[in-house]
Design an enzyme around this catalytic site. Structure first.
Site, PDB file in Angstrom:
ATOM      1  CB  ALA A   1      -0.871  -0.018   1.247  1.00 19.18           C
TER       2      ALA A   1
ATOM      3  N   GLY B   1       0.582  -4.991   0.822  1.00 25.22           N
ATOM      4  CA  GLY B   1      -0.583  -5.028  -0.074  1.00 25.22           C
ATOM      5  C   GLY B   1      -0.282  -5.690  -1.416  1.00 25.22           C
TER       6      GLY B   1
ATOM      7  CD  GLU C   1      -2.328  -7.435   2.713  1.00 26.81           C
ATOM      8  OE1 GLU C   1      -1.927  -6.309   2.345  1.00 26.81           O
ATOM      9  OE2 GLU C   1      -2.925  -7.617   3.785  1.00 26.81           O
TER      10      GLU C   1
ATOM     11  CD  GLU D   1       1.608  -5.454   5.597  1.00 29.22           C
ATOM     12  OE1 GLU D   1       2.396  -6.360   5.932  1.00 29.22           O
ATOM     13  OE2 GLU D   1       0.897  -5.514   4.577  1.00 29.22           O
TER      14      GLU D   1
HETATM   15  N1  CAA Z   1       4.597   3.205  -0.599  1.00 28.99           N
HETATM   16  C1  CAA Z   1       5.007   4.376  -1.121  1.00 28.99           C
HETATM   17  N2  CAA Z   1       6.191   4.538  -1.762  1.00 28.99           N
HETATM   18  C2  CAA Z   1       6.983   3.459  -1.858  1.00 28.99           C
HETATM   19  C3  CAA Z   1       6.621   2.203  -1.329  1.00 28.99           C
HETATM   20  C4  CAA Z   1       5.364   2.091  -0.692  1.00 28.99           C
HETATM   21  N3  CAA Z   1       4.906   0.928  -0.185  1.00 28.99           N
HETATM   22  N4  CAA Z   1       7.628   1.339  -1.563  1.00 28.99           N
HETATM   23  C5  CAA Z   1       8.575   2.020  -2.223  1.00 28.99           C
HETATM   24  N5  CAA Z   1       8.203   3.299  -2.387  1.00 28.99           N
HETATM   25  C6  CAA Z   1       8.944   4.384  -3.063  1.00 28.99           C
HETATM   26  C7  CAA Z   1      10.099   4.866  -2.177  1.00 28.99           C
HETATM   27  O1  CAA Z   1       9.637   5.797  -1.227  1.00 28.99           O
HETATM   28  C8  CAA Z   1      11.002   5.476  -3.226  1.00 28.99           C
HETATM   29  O2  CAA Z   1      10.492   6.741  -3.571  1.00 28.99           O
HETATM   30  P1  CAA Z   1      11.522   7.991  -3.795  1.00 28.99           P
HETATM   31  O3  CAA Z   1      12.369   7.559  -4.965  1.00 28.99           O
HETATM   32  O4  CAA Z   1      10.597   9.117  -4.107  1.00 28.99           O
HETATM   33  O5  CAA Z   1      12.292   8.132  -2.537  1.00 28.99           O
HETATM   34  C9  CAA Z   1      10.814   4.569  -4.435  1.00 28.99           C
HETATM   35  O6  CAA Z   1       9.563   3.875  -4.230  1.00 28.99           O
HETATM   36  C10 CAA Z   1      11.895   3.526  -4.585  1.00 28.99           C
HETATM   37  O7  CAA Z   1      11.988   2.810  -3.364  1.00 28.99           O
HETATM   38  P2  CAA Z   1      13.373   2.613  -2.573  1.00 28.99           P
HETATM   39  O8  CAA Z   1      14.319   3.743  -2.830  1.00 28.99           O
HETATM   40  O9  CAA Z   1      13.033   2.337  -1.135  1.00 28.99           O
HETATM   41  O10 CAA Z   1      13.913   1.298  -3.293  1.00 28.99           O
HETATM   42  P3  CAA Z   1      14.896   0.196  -2.695  1.00 28.99           P
HETATM   43  O11 CAA Z   1      15.277  -0.658  -3.822  1.00 28.99           O
HETATM   44  O12 CAA Z   1      15.965   0.833  -1.885  1.00 28.99           O
HETATM   45  O13 CAA Z   1      13.978  -0.651  -1.671  1.00 28.99           O
HETATM   46  C11 CAA Z   1      11.990  -1.839  -1.007  1.00 28.99           C
HETATM   47  C12 CAA Z   1      12.915  -1.419  -2.163  1.00 28.99           C
HETATM   48  C13 CAA Z   1      12.741  -2.808  -0.073  1.00 28.99           C
HETATM   49  C14 CAA Z   1      10.800  -2.523  -1.606  1.00 28.99           C
HETATM   50  C15 CAA Z   1      11.591  -0.568  -0.196  1.00 28.99           C
HETATM   51  O14 CAA Z   1      11.105   0.398  -1.112  1.00 28.99           O
HETATM   52  C16 CAA Z   1      10.524  -0.798   0.817  1.00 28.99           C
HETATM   53  O15 CAA Z   1      10.791  -1.339   1.874  1.00 28.99           O
HETATM   54  N6  CAA Z   1       9.255  -0.393   0.520  1.00 28.99           N
HETATM   55  C17 CAA Z   1       8.160  -0.468   1.448  1.00 28.99           C
HETATM   56  C18 CAA Z   1       7.646  -1.898   1.590  1.00 28.99           C
HETATM   57  C19 CAA Z   1       6.536  -1.962   2.604  1.00 28.99           C
HETATM   58  O16 CAA Z   1       6.737  -1.686   3.773  1.00 28.99           O
HETATM   59  N7  CAA Z   1       5.344  -2.362   2.158  1.00 28.99           N
HETATM   60  C20 CAA Z   1       4.175  -2.461   3.007  1.00 28.99           C
HETATM   61  C21 CAA Z   1       3.365  -1.211   2.891  1.00 28.99           C
HETATM   62  S1  CAA Z   1       2.067  -1.142   4.063  1.00 28.99           S
HETATM   63  C22 CAA Z   1       0.839  -2.121   3.455  1.00 28.99           C
HETATM   64  O17 CAA Z   1       0.942  -2.696   2.390  1.00 28.99           O
HETATM   65  C23 CAA Z   1      -0.393  -2.162   4.327  1.00 28.99           C
HETATM   66  C24 CAA Z   1      -1.452  -3.094   3.892  1.00 28.99           C
HETATM   67  O18 CAA Z   1      -1.361  -4.308   3.997  1.00 28.99           O
HETATM   68  C25 CAA Z   1      -2.714  -2.562   3.430  1.00 28.99           C
END
Ligand code: CAA
Length: 260
Positions: A66, A111, A114, A134
């Protein structure tokens, strides 16, 4: 329909939906969730489309979860609404007449996992990574992860993934039964299309009813599930495809299924 964050392409009887926010690793914001909902709803009514493939654009991600930026300031009431919006999409995918294949081409996190789990079949590229991060954000899996992951891999493995936030690679996902097959990145979409073509060549009503029996059966005891199976088995006998399919077998020839 014109979409901002997704692409919908057609190959004969197959539709390919690509989530197209590569700069945000295809994170699911409300607009993307709504567009996916709209496109699946449209495809549900399109009898020409027999199989759907869902994938992500770019080199790195299927869907990285998400959209954390959009989500972070939500009130509890807004968060519940967001979770329900996600549930609506996931449940719609399960209720579609067509099978949906997730071609997981990179990160499938939160998400994103999911979403993949709501699809009928998951194919993964060798670089795919799966996880539920999460609780590391102070929230929990809110698009069905606490419900679908245990059903798919058992509560012990699901609890480990949900509690530790550890990511697993494609081979581990395959061993757990979370991914059906693992392919080199450049072969993933071709393999998904090949599987979609195979599925599309079979009797569509029989496929639709099989899908509904599998999905329904997840939440039923064996006897109730068999009761439903007998009903849908009977329904196939009122179709032309059943008559033609069985006749073709007995006459040692093939047939083209018409979906009626
Ligand atoms: N939401 C919003 N933006 C996201 C994102 C997310 N889930 N995942 C990545 N991005 C964005 C980053 O903020 C970044 O943006 P900027 O370039 O503007 O800074 C861009 O995508 C590239 O990401 P990274 O620089 O972090 O890339 P990386 O290769 O270093 O890392 C990753 C990749 C390990 C996937 C890392 O991006 C990450 O950990 N992302 C979040 C994963 C996460 O926590 N997902 C769960 C979300 S909560 C959820 O899903 C709730 C639910 O069940 C409903």
């Amino acid at each position: 329909m014109i979409y901002e964050n997704i692409l919908v392409e057609y190959q004969d009887q197959i539709a390919v939906i690509t989530i197209n926010r590569p700069k945000a690793l295809n994170a699911l914001n409300s607009v993307t969730i709504q567009e996916l909902t709209d496109s699946f709803n449209e495809l549900a009514g399109d009898a020409n489309i027999r199989t759907i493939i869902l994938t992500g654009s770019g080199e790195k991600a299927f869907v990285a979860g998400a959209d954390i930026a959009e989500m972070s300031d939500k009130s509890p009431i807004e968060a519940r609404h967001f979770s329900q919006l996600g549930h609506k999409l996931m449940n719609l995918i399960e209720a579609l007449p067509q099978p949906v294949i997730a071609a997981v081409n990179g990160f499938a996190l939160g998400g994103g996992l999911e979403l993949a789990m709501a699809c009928d079949i998951r194919l993964a590229s060798t670089n795919a990574k799966f996880g539920q991060p999460e609780v590391g954000l102070g929230i929990l899996a809110g698009f069905g992860g606490t419900q679908r992951l245990p059903r798919l891999v058992g509560s012990g493995r699901a609890s480990e993934l949900l509690f530790t936030t550890d990511l697993i690679d494609a081979q581990e996902a395959f061993r757990m039964g979370l991914a059906n097959h693992v392919y080199p990145k450049e072969e993933l979409l071709g393999q998904a299309v090949a599987m979609a073509k195979k599925i599309s060549s079979k009797a569509p009503i029989a496929i639709q009813l099989t899908k509904s029996a599998i999905v329904k059966g997840e939440n039923l005891d064996l006897l109730s599930g068999q009761g439903y199976e007998a009903e849908v088995f009977a329904q196939t006998f009122s179709t032309e495809d059943q008559k033609n399919g069985c006749k073709a077998f007995l006459e040692k020839r093939t047939t083209d299924y018409q979906g009626r």
